[in-house]
Design a protein around this motif. Structure first.
Motif, mmCIF file in Angstrom:
data_model
loop_
_atom_site.group_PDB
_atom_site.id
_atom_site.type_symbol
_atom_site.label_atom_id
_atom_site.label_comp_id
_atom_site.label_asym_id
_atom_site.label_seq_id
_atom_site.Cartn_x
_atom_site.Cartn_y
_atom_site.Cartn_z
ATOM 1 N N GLU A 198 0.832 -1.202 0.000
ATOM 2 C CA GLU A 198 0.000 0.000 0.000
ATOM 3 C C GLU A 198 0.868 1.254 0.000
ATOM 4 N N MET A 202 1.207 4.137 -2.936
ATOM 5 C CA MET A 202 0.851 5.531 -2.666
ATOM 6 C C MET A 202 2.010 6.471 -2.968
ATOM 7 N N THR A 205 2.299 6.818 -6.689
ATOM 8 C CA THR A 205 1.251 7.707 -7.193
ATOM 9 C C THR A 205 1.611 9.168 -6.939
ATOM 10 N N ASP A 210 0.296 12.846 -8.604
ATOM 11 C CA ASP A 210 -1.102 12.641 -8.238
ATOM 12 C C ASP A 210 -1.290 12.509 -6.728
ATOM 13 N N GLN A 213 -4.733 12.744 -5.369
ATOM 14 C CA GLN A 213 -5.556 11.542 -5.417
ATOM 15 C C GLN A 213 -5.331 10.677 -4.184
ATOM 16 N N VAL A 214 -4.058 10.575 -3.743
ATOM 17 C CA VAL A 214 -3.740 9.841 -2.512
ATOM 18 C C VAL A 214 -4.478 10.467 -1.335
ATOM 19 N N HIS A 216 -7.183 12.347 -1.379
ATOM 20 C CA HIS A 216 -8.632 12.156 -1.521
ATOM 21 C C HIS A 216 -9.045 10.749 -1.110
ATOM 22 N N ASP A 217 -8.221 9.764 -1.466
ATOM 23 C CA ASP A 217 -8.581 8.366 -1.227
ATOM 24 C C ASP A 217 -8.329 7.923 0.212
ATOM 25 N N THR A 218 -7.381 8.551 0.907
ATOM 26 C CA THR A 218 -6.939 7.983 2.188
ATOM 27 C C THR A 218 -7.021 8.933 3.377
ATOM 28 N N TRP A 219 -7.322 10.208 3.160
ATOM 29 C CA TRP A 219 -7.374 11.171 4.262
ATOM 30 C C TRP A 219 -8.829 11.569 4.531
ATOM 31 N N ARG A 235 -5.645 19.401 4.176
ATOM 32 C CA ARG A 235 -5.286 18.611 3.009
ATOM 33 C C ARG A 235 -4.645 19.466 1.921
ATOM 34 N N ARG A 294 -8.456 5.676 7.761
ATOM 35 C CA ARG A 294 -8.097 6.872 7.003
ATOM 36 C C ARG A 294 -7.271 7.810 7.887
#
Length: 308
Positions: A198, A202, A205, A210, A213-214, A216-219, A235, A294
């Motif tokens: 993982e 990340m 990425t 990006d 995107q990390v 957005h997906d994980t925080w 963020r 998250r």
């Protein structure tokens, strides 16, 4: 019938935490006598004994003469005490060389732990600690930010609080060993591999540009990024920081992942651009505090390399 040290060591080396607990209880008085003879009565002596018990968790597989396990334990205590006496200022009780940051080509603490018979028990026990105690334990024994001062900076607490939390964690681990059951615990290998993959994905990425995107997906939307002694923000602040580094030509490479419960630590190598080799510190520590999987807070810290 009383089980002898030789049999207890053999059991401990096959993963029996209860057997190691019996060994430590049997030799605790002798270990404490060594500590007191060098350090006198007080918290330093108790720390030296507790550190030896934690060391025994991870080094029992190295015992080659089970009949001499008592002297082996007392030697670890003696080394701890002597390191404390040599310290020029108040510092945590120093672990033996096995606990120090590894030299080139030496196994990392994680690799050494993974090869130990008590690996799963150790990680289960660490997972049972409170979050503050677990965080300082992971930083102390599994990261480059291992000095009291650096741990204090990462956690945002006084050095004395770090010492207190580590002492409490060691007491909990040692106490758990004294009463350890022989029941098995979940194999942590698969979970550790998943966390590593993982993290690699990340970071890759992020390096492609990006990082948003990390995030957005994980925080979590209200997650905070903290830089000890510096700014903090949400963020957008984290995304701006990564974007600035990428535009400057800085790259990161994941080197180590440590996780227990809602504490996730990444250690990365920072690679400065060729035309500006001093642009950034050599490494970064990402201390991620999670909630329901998250990130709720990221502390970004640059550890100071240990002096040789």
């Amino acid at each position: 019938m009383t089980v002898g040290d030789v049999d207890l060591v053999a059991l401990a080396q096959t993963g029996d935490a209860g057997a190691l607990g019996v060994l430590l209880s049997r030799h605790e008085a002798g270990m404490r006598a060594v500590a007191v003879s060098l350090l006198g009565f007080g918290p330093d002596a108790e720390d030296a004994v507790q550190d030896a018990m934690v060391t025994a968790l991870r080094r029992v597989g190295e015992v080659r003469d089970p009949a001499a396990v008592g002297p082996w334990l007392r030697t670890i205590v003696r080394n701890n005490a002597r390191m404390t006496l040599r310290a020029p200022r108040p510092v945590p009780v120093a672990e033996p060389e096995w606990f120090a940051q590894p030299a080139t080509n030496s196994p990392t603490p994680e690799e050494a732990l993974d090869s130990g018979a008590l690996r799963d028990w150790v990680w289960h026990a660490i997972g049972e600690l409170s979050e503050p105690d677990r965080l300082v334990t992971l930083l102390r024994y599994f990261s480059d930010a291992s000095s009291y001062e650096q741990i204090a900076a990462v956690c945002g607490v006084p050095v004395g609080t770090v010492r207190s939390r580590l002492s409490h964690a060691r007491r909990a681990l040692a106490g758990g060993l004294r009463t350890a059951a022989t029941s098995s615990h979940a194999d942590v290998g698969a979970a550790a591999d998943a966390r590593w993959r993982e993290g690699v994905d990340m970071i890759a990425t992020a390096m492609r540009g990006d990082f948003d995107q990390v995030i957005h997906d994980t925080w979590w939307p209200d997650a905070q990024m903290v830089v000890p002694g510096g700014p903090r923000g949400g963020r957008d602040f984290a995304i701006r920081g990564m974007t600035s580094d990428l535009q400057a030509g800085v790259r990161q490479r994941l080197r180590n992942v440590v996780a227990s419960g809602d504490v996730l630590i990444w250690e990365t190598d920072l690679i400065s651009p060729p035309d500006d080799p001093e642009h950034c510190p050599p490494a970064a520590l990402w201390v991620q505090m999670l909630r329901a999987g998250r990130v709720r807070q990221l502390t970004l810290f640059h550890p100071v390399p240990a002096r040789l």
